[in-house]
Design a protein around this motif. Structure first.
Motif, PDB file in Angstrom:
ATOM      1  N   VAL A   1       2.385 -10.815   8.780  1.00 21.79           N
ATOM      2  CA  VAL A   1       3.042  -8.942   7.806  1.00 21.79           C
ATOM      3  C   VAL A   1       1.853  -7.579   8.467  1.00 21.79           C
ATOM      4  O   VAL A   1       0.757  -8.149   8.050  1.00 21.79           O
ATOM      5  CB  VAL A   1       3.988  -9.149   7.257  1.00 21.79           C
ATOM      6  CG1 VAL A   1       4.516  -7.698   6.924  1.00 21.79           C
ATOM      7  CG2 VAL A   1       4.496 -10.076   6.887  1.00 21.79           C
ATOM      8  N   THR A   2       2.667  -6.702   9.774  1.00 19.74           N
ATOM      9  CA  THR A   2       1.949  -5.649   9.940  1.00 19.74           C
ATOM     10  C   THR A   2       2.594  -4.869   9.330  1.00 19.74           C
ATOM     11  O   THR A   2       3.800  -4.239   9.431  1.00 19.74           O
ATOM     12  CB  THR A   2       1.186  -5.466  11.255  1.00 19.74           C
ATOM     13  OG1 THR A   2      -0.087  -6.533  10.925  1.00 19.74           O
ATOM     14  CG2 THR A   2       0.332  -4.024  10.993  1.00 19.74           C
TER      15      THR A   2
ATOM     16  N   ASN B   1      -1.578  -1.819   7.396  1.00 16.80           N
ATOM     17  CA  ASN B   1      -1.502  -2.471   6.200  1.00 16.80           C
ATOM     18  C   ASN B   1      -1.628  -4.399   7.195  1.00 16.80           C
ATOM     19  O   ASN B   1       0.061  -4.422   7.180  1.00 16.80           O
ATOM     20  CB  ASN B   1      -0.963  -2.288   4.809  1.00 16.80           C
ATOM     21  CG  ASN B   1      -1.542  -3.063   3.677  1.00 16.80           C
ATOM     22  OD1 ASN B   1      -2.911  -3.687   4.084  1.00 16.80           O
ATOM     23  ND2 ASN B   1      -0.782  -3.414   3.088  1.00 16.80           N
ATOM     24  N   HIS B   2      -2.187  -4.961   6.972  1.00 15.03           N
ATOM     25  CA  HIS B   2      -2.774  -6.629   7.899  1.00 15.03           C
ATOM     26  C   HIS B   2      -2.254  -7.419   6.695  1.00 15.03           C
ATOM     27  O   HIS B   2      -2.866  -7.506   5.291  1.00 15.03           O
ATOM     28  CB  HIS B   2      -2.922  -6.518   7.900  1.00 15.03           C
ATOM     29  CG  HIS B   2      -3.062  -5.934   9.597  1.00 15.03           C
ATOM     30  ND1 HIS B   2      -2.347  -5.518  10.060  1.00 15.03           N
ATOM     31  CD2 HIS B   2      -4.636  -5.520   9.868  1.00 15.03           C
ATOM     32  CE1 HIS B   2      -2.701  -5.007  11.490  1.00 15.03           C
ATOM     33  NE2 HIS B   2      -4.343  -5.125  11.122  1.00 15.03           N
TER      34      HIS B   2
ATOM     35  N   ARG C   1       0.684  -0.482   0.146  1.00 17.73           N
ATOM     36  CA  ARG C   1      -0.219  -0.135  -0.236  1.00 17.73           C
ATOM     37  C   ARG C   1       0.634   1.709   0.069  1.00 17.73           C
ATOM     38  O   ARG C   1       0.648   1.883  -1.174  1.00 17.73           O
ATOM     39  CB  ARG C   1      -0.843   0.074   0.908  1.00 17.73           C
ATOM     40  CG  ARG C   1      -1.565   1.171   1.441  1.00 17.73           C
ATOM     41  CD  ARG C   1      -1.917   1.240   3.415  1.00 17.73           C
ATOM     42  NE  ARG C   1      -3.646   0.362   2.475  1.00 17.73           N
ATOM     43  CZ  ARG C   1      -4.476   0.032   3.716  1.00 17.73           C
ATOM     44  NH1 ARG C   1      -4.118   0.547   4.774  1.00 17.73           N
ATOM     45  NH2 ARG C   1      -5.520  -1.180   3.524  1.00 17.73           N
ATOM     46  N   CYS C   2       1.698   1.477   1.292  1.00 19.23           N
ATOM     47  CA  CYS C   2       2.604   2.906   1.268  1.00 19.23           C
ATOM     48  C   CYS C   2       3.642   2.296   0.475  1.00 19.23           C
ATOM     49  O   CYS C   2       4.347   2.965   0.302  1.00 19.23           O
ATOM     50  CB  CYS C   2       2.417   3.091   2.500  1.00 19.23           C
ATOM     51  SG  CYS C   2       3.493   2.294   3.399  1.00 19.23           S
TER      52      CYS C   2
ATOM     53  N   CYS D   1       7.899  -2.497   8.576  1.00 19.34           N
ATOM     54  CA  CYS D   1       7.416  -4.403   9.460  1.00 19.34           C
ATOM     55  C   CYS D   1       6.787  -5.196  10.681  1.00 19.34           C
ATOM     56  O   CYS D   1       8.367  -5.331  10.733  1.00 19.34           O
ATOM     57  CB  CYS D   1       6.607  -4.866   7.809  1.00 19.34           C
ATOM     58  SG  CYS D   1       6.700  -3.929   6.669  1.00 19.34           S
ATOM     59  N   THR D   2       5.842  -5.622  11.320  1.00 20.43           N
ATOM     60  CA  THR D   2       5.754  -6.539  12.345  1.00 20.43           C
ATOM     61  C   THR D   2       5.797  -7.265  11.246  1.00 20.43           C
ATOM     62  O   THR D   2       4.793  -7.645  11.078  1.00 20.43           O
ATOM     63  CB  THR D   2       5.243  -5.624  13.432  1.00 20.43           C
ATOM     64  OG1 THR D   2       4.516  -5.829  13.048  1.00 20.43           O
ATOM     65  CG2 THR D   2       5.339  -4.879  14.049  1.00 20.43           C
ATOM     66  N   HIS D   3       6.104  -8.715  12.048  1.00 15.07           N
ATOM     67  CA  HIS D   3       5.767 -10.015  11.455  1.00 15.07           C
ATOM     68  C   HIS D   3       5.998 -10.599  12.659  1.00 15.07           C
ATOM     69  O   HIS D   3       6.205 -11.192  13.787  1.00 15.07           O
ATOM     70  CB  HIS D   3       6.672 -10.436  10.911  1.00 15.07           C
ATOM     71  CG  HIS D   3       7.886 -10.687  10.991  1.00 15.07           C
ATOM     72  ND1 HIS D   3       8.723  -9.533  11.171  1.00 15.07           N
ATOM     73  CD2 HIS D   3       8.010 -12.143  10.849  1.00 15.07           C
ATOM     74  CE1 HIS D   3       9.519 -10.765  11.598  1.00 15.07           C
ATOM     75  NE2 HIS D   3       9.734 -11.790  11.068  1.00 15.07           N
TER      76      HIS D   3
END
Length: 74
Positions: free
Chosen positions: A62-63, A69-70, A38-39, A44-46
């Motif tokens: 992943v977020t 975004n997920h 998206r961006c 990211c976190t995962h």
């Protein structure tokens, strides 16, 4: 209006809920290994979870830290 023992029980429940709220969810690993669709950011976190049978790979969730975004992949 509640009795003293009932009021004490209510207070214990409130304290536990507040503790759980302040503690939050477990920390997740942060990485730049994934790119957000998206961006375009790489923050990211995962985390991984075994969602299917044991002989199949784990699912990675992943977020994006920037836009929240997920997505997931196997």
């Amino acid at each position: 209006m509640a009795s003293d023992s009932r009021q004490q029980g209510i207070n214990q429940i409130k304290e536990k809920a507040l503790f759980d709220c302040e503690r939050g969810i477990a920390p997740k690993a942060t990485t730049d290994q994934f790119k957000c669709g998206r961006c375009g950011q790489r923050k990211c976190t995962h985390y991984q979870m075994q969602t299917r049978s044991a002989d199949e790979p784990m699912t990675t969730y992943v977020t994006c830290v920037n836009c929240n975004n997920h997505w997931k992949f196997i």
